[in-house]
Design a protein around this motif. Sequence first.
Motif, PDB file in Angstrom:
ATOM      1  N   LEU A  29       0.834  -1.201   0.000  1.00  0.00           N
ATOM      2  CA  LEU A  29       0.000   0.000   0.000  1.00  0.00           C
ATOM      3  C   LEU A  29       0.869   1.251   0.000  1.00  0.00           C
ATOM      4  O   LEU A  29       0.598   2.214  -0.726  1.00  0.00           O
ATOM      5  CB  LEU A  29      -0.950   0.003   1.198  1.00  0.00           C
ATOM      6  CG  LEU A  29      -1.923   1.169   1.303  1.00  0.00           C
ATOM      7  CD1 LEU A  29      -2.768   1.316   0.041  1.00  0.00           C
ATOM      8  CD2 LEU A  29      -2.807   1.020   2.534  1.00  0.00           C
ATOM      9  N   LYS A  30       1.941   1.226   0.773  1.00  0.00           N
ATOM     10  CA  LYS A  30       2.861   2.367   0.804  1.00  0.00           C
ATOM     11  C   LYS A  30       3.476   2.598  -0.572  1.00  0.00           C
ATOM     12  O   LYS A  30       3.564   3.735  -1.041  1.00  0.00           O
ATOM     13  CB  LYS A  30       3.956   2.123   1.838  1.00  0.00           C
ATOM     14  CG  LYS A  30       4.948   3.250   1.940  1.00  0.00           C
ATOM     15  CD  LYS A  30       6.001   2.954   2.987  1.00  0.00           C
ATOM     16  CE  LYS A  30       7.057   4.050   3.005  1.00  0.00           C
ATOM     17  NZ  LYS A  30       8.125   3.762   3.971  1.00  0.00           N
ATOM     18  N   MET A  31       3.874   1.525  -1.250  1.00  0.00           N
ATOM     19  CA  MET A  31       4.462   1.671  -2.591  1.00  0.00           C
ATOM     20  C   MET A  31       3.454   2.260  -3.569  1.00  0.00           C
ATOM     21  O   MET A  31       3.804   3.120  -4.384  1.00  0.00           O
ATOM     22  CB  MET A  31       4.988   0.327  -3.093  1.00  0.00           C
ATOM     23  CG  MET A  31       6.248  -0.101  -2.394  1.00  0.00           C
ATOM     24  SD  MET A  31       7.092  -1.596  -3.003  1.00  0.00           S
ATOM     25  CE  MET A  31       5.903  -2.469  -3.945  1.00  0.00           C
ATOM     26  N   VAL A  32       2.210   1.820  -3.496  1.00  0.00           N
ATOM     27  CA  VAL A  32       1.170   2.359  -4.391  1.00  0.00           C
ATOM     28  C   VAL A  32       0.955   3.844  -4.103  1.00  0.00           C
ATOM     29  O   VAL A  32       0.874   4.661  -5.027  1.00  0.00           O
ATOM     30  CB  VAL A  32      -0.152   1.574  -4.247  1.00  0.00           C
ATOM     31  CG1 VAL A  32      -1.296   2.275  -4.963  1.00  0.00           C
ATOM     32  CG2 VAL A  32       0.014   0.153  -4.771  1.00  0.00           C
ATOM     33  N   MET A  33       0.898   4.195  -2.821  1.00  0.00           N
ATOM     34  CA  MET A  33       0.722   5.604  -2.453  1.00  0.00           C
ATOM     35  C   MET A  33       1.870   6.449  -2.994  1.00  0.00           C
ATOM     36  O   MET A  33       1.641   7.538  -3.542  1.00  0.00           O
ATOM     37  CB  MET A  33       0.648   5.740  -0.928  1.00  0.00           C
ATOM     38  CG  MET A  33      -0.611   5.207  -0.318  1.00  0.00           C
ATOM     39  SD  MET A  33      -0.598   5.112   1.496  1.00  0.00           S
ATOM     40  CE  MET A  33       0.370   6.500   2.004  1.00  0.00           C
ATOM     41  N   GLU A  34       3.092   5.965  -2.839  1.00  0.00           N
ATOM     42  CA  GLU A  34       4.253   6.715  -3.308  1.00  0.00           C
ATOM     43  C   GLU A  34       4.249   6.854  -4.821  1.00  0.00           C
ATOM     44  O   GLU A  34       4.573   7.911  -5.356  1.00  0.00           O
ATOM     45  CB  GLU A  34       5.538   6.053  -2.817  1.00  0.00           C
ATOM     46  CG  GLU A  34       5.741   6.211  -1.320  1.00  0.00           C
ATOM     47  CD  GLU A  34       6.893   5.394  -0.766  1.00  0.00           C
ATOM     48  OE1 GLU A  34       7.333   4.419  -1.424  1.00  0.00           O
ATOM     49  OE2 GLU A  34       7.342   5.719   0.351  1.00  0.00           O
ATOM     50  N   ARG A  35       3.854   5.785  -5.524  1.00  0.00           N
ATOM     51  CA  ARG A  35       3.802   5.833  -6.986  1.00  0.00           C
ATOM     52  C   ARG A  35       2.737   6.818  -7.463  1.00  0.00           C
ATOM     53  O   ARG A  35       2.975   7.638  -8.359  1.00  0.00           O
ATOM     54  CB  ARG A  35       3.527   4.454  -7.563  1.00  0.00           C
ATOM     55  CG  ARG A  35       3.660   4.444  -9.102  1.00  0.00           C
ATOM     56  CD  ARG A  35       3.082   3.237  -9.709  1.00  0.00           C
ATOM     57  NE  ARG A  35       1.636   3.365  -9.513  1.00  0.00           N
ATOM     58  CZ  ARG A  35       0.763   2.407  -9.641  1.00  0.00           C
ATOM     59  NH1 ARG A  35       1.143   1.211  -9.941  1.00  0.00           N
ATOM     60  NH2 ARG A  35      -0.516   2.614  -9.458  1.00  0.00           N
ATOM     61  N   LEU A  36       1.558   6.758  -6.851  1.00  0.00           N
ATOM     62  CA  LEU A  36       0.493   7.692  -7.232  1.00  0.00           C
ATOM     63  C   LEU A  36       0.889   9.133  -6.939  1.00  0.00           C
ATOM     64  O   LEU A  36       0.609  10.036  -7.734  1.00  0.00           O
ATOM     65  CB  LEU A  36      -0.803   7.347  -6.509  1.00  0.00           C
ATOM     66  CG  LEU A  36      -1.480   6.053  -6.935  1.00  0.00           C
ATOM     67  CD1 LEU A  36      -2.661   5.735  -6.022  1.00  0.00           C
ATOM     68  CD2 LEU A  36      -1.924   6.120  -8.386  1.00  0.00           C
ATOM     69  N   ALA A  37       1.534   9.344  -5.820  1.00  0.00           N
ATOM     70  CA  ALA A  37       2.004  10.691  -5.481  1.00  0.00           C
ATOM     71  C   ALA A  37       3.030  11.163  -6.498  1.00  0.00           C
ATOM     72  O   ALA A  37       2.969  12.309  -6.975  1.00  0.00           O
ATOM     73  CB  ALA A  37       2.593  10.705  -4.074  1.00  0.00           C
ATOM     74  N   ALA A  38       3.984  10.303  -6.846  1.00  0.00           N
ATOM     75  CA  ALA A  38       5.016  10.674  -7.817  1.00  0.00           C
ATOM     76  C   ALA A  38       4.408  11.008  -9.173  1.00  0.00           C
ATOM     77  O   ALA A  38       4.817  11.975  -9.826  1.00  0.00           O
ATOM     78  CB  ALA A  38       6.038   9.545  -7.956  1.00  0.00           C
ATOM     79  N   GLU A  39       3.409  10.242  -9.584  1.00  0.00           N
ATOM     80  CA  GLU A  39       2.725  10.513 -10.850  1.00  0.00           C
ATOM     81  C   GLU A  39       1.994  11.848 -10.824  1.00  0.00           C
ATOM     82  O   GLU A  39       1.742  12.438 -11.865  1.00  0.00           O
ATOM     83  CB  GLU A  39       1.748   9.383 -11.185  1.00  0.00           C
ATOM     84  CG  GLU A  39       2.431   8.098 -11.585  1.00  0.00           C
ATOM     85  CD  GLU A  39       1.458   6.952 -11.798  1.00  0.00           C
ATOM     86  OE1 GLU A  39       0.222   7.149 -11.663  1.00  0.00           O
ATOM     87  OE2 GLU A  39       1.936   5.847 -12.081  1.00  0.00           O
ATOM     88  N   SER A  40       1.675  12.308  -9.622  1.00  0.00           N
ATOM     89  CA  SER A  40       1.002  13.600  -9.465  1.00  0.00           C
ATOM     90  C   SER A  40       1.982  14.728  -9.176  1.00  0.00           C
ATOM     91  O   SER A  40       1.586  15.842  -8.873  1.00  0.00           O
ATOM     92  CB  SER A  40      -0.022  13.519  -8.322  1.00  0.00           C
ATOM     93  OG  SER A  40      -1.001  12.565  -8.623  1.00  0.00           O
TER      94      SER A  40
END
Length: 75
Positions: free
Chosen positions: A19-30
């Motif tokens: 979940l942390k990795m998904v959050m970080e990836r989504l944040a980076a994409e934004s």
Amino acid sequence: MILDRNALNRLLSLNDGQLKMVMERLAAESGLDLSALNISPDDISSVRSALSGATDRDLEKVAEQFAKSRKKEGN
């Protein structure tokens, strides 16, 4: 990413690290860098709790915000 009830349930089924990795990836994409925040297990627990309490209307609002941000990126 389309955030609907099925996607939300898939996110909630992830372990904390995933979940942390998904959050970080989504944040980076934004355009956000979460690396300086040092996300703790308590933070992940809070996110998980917020996600599990999301209503269908909350999901609609998030989808609208994603659509608006994508539209701005296209301009």
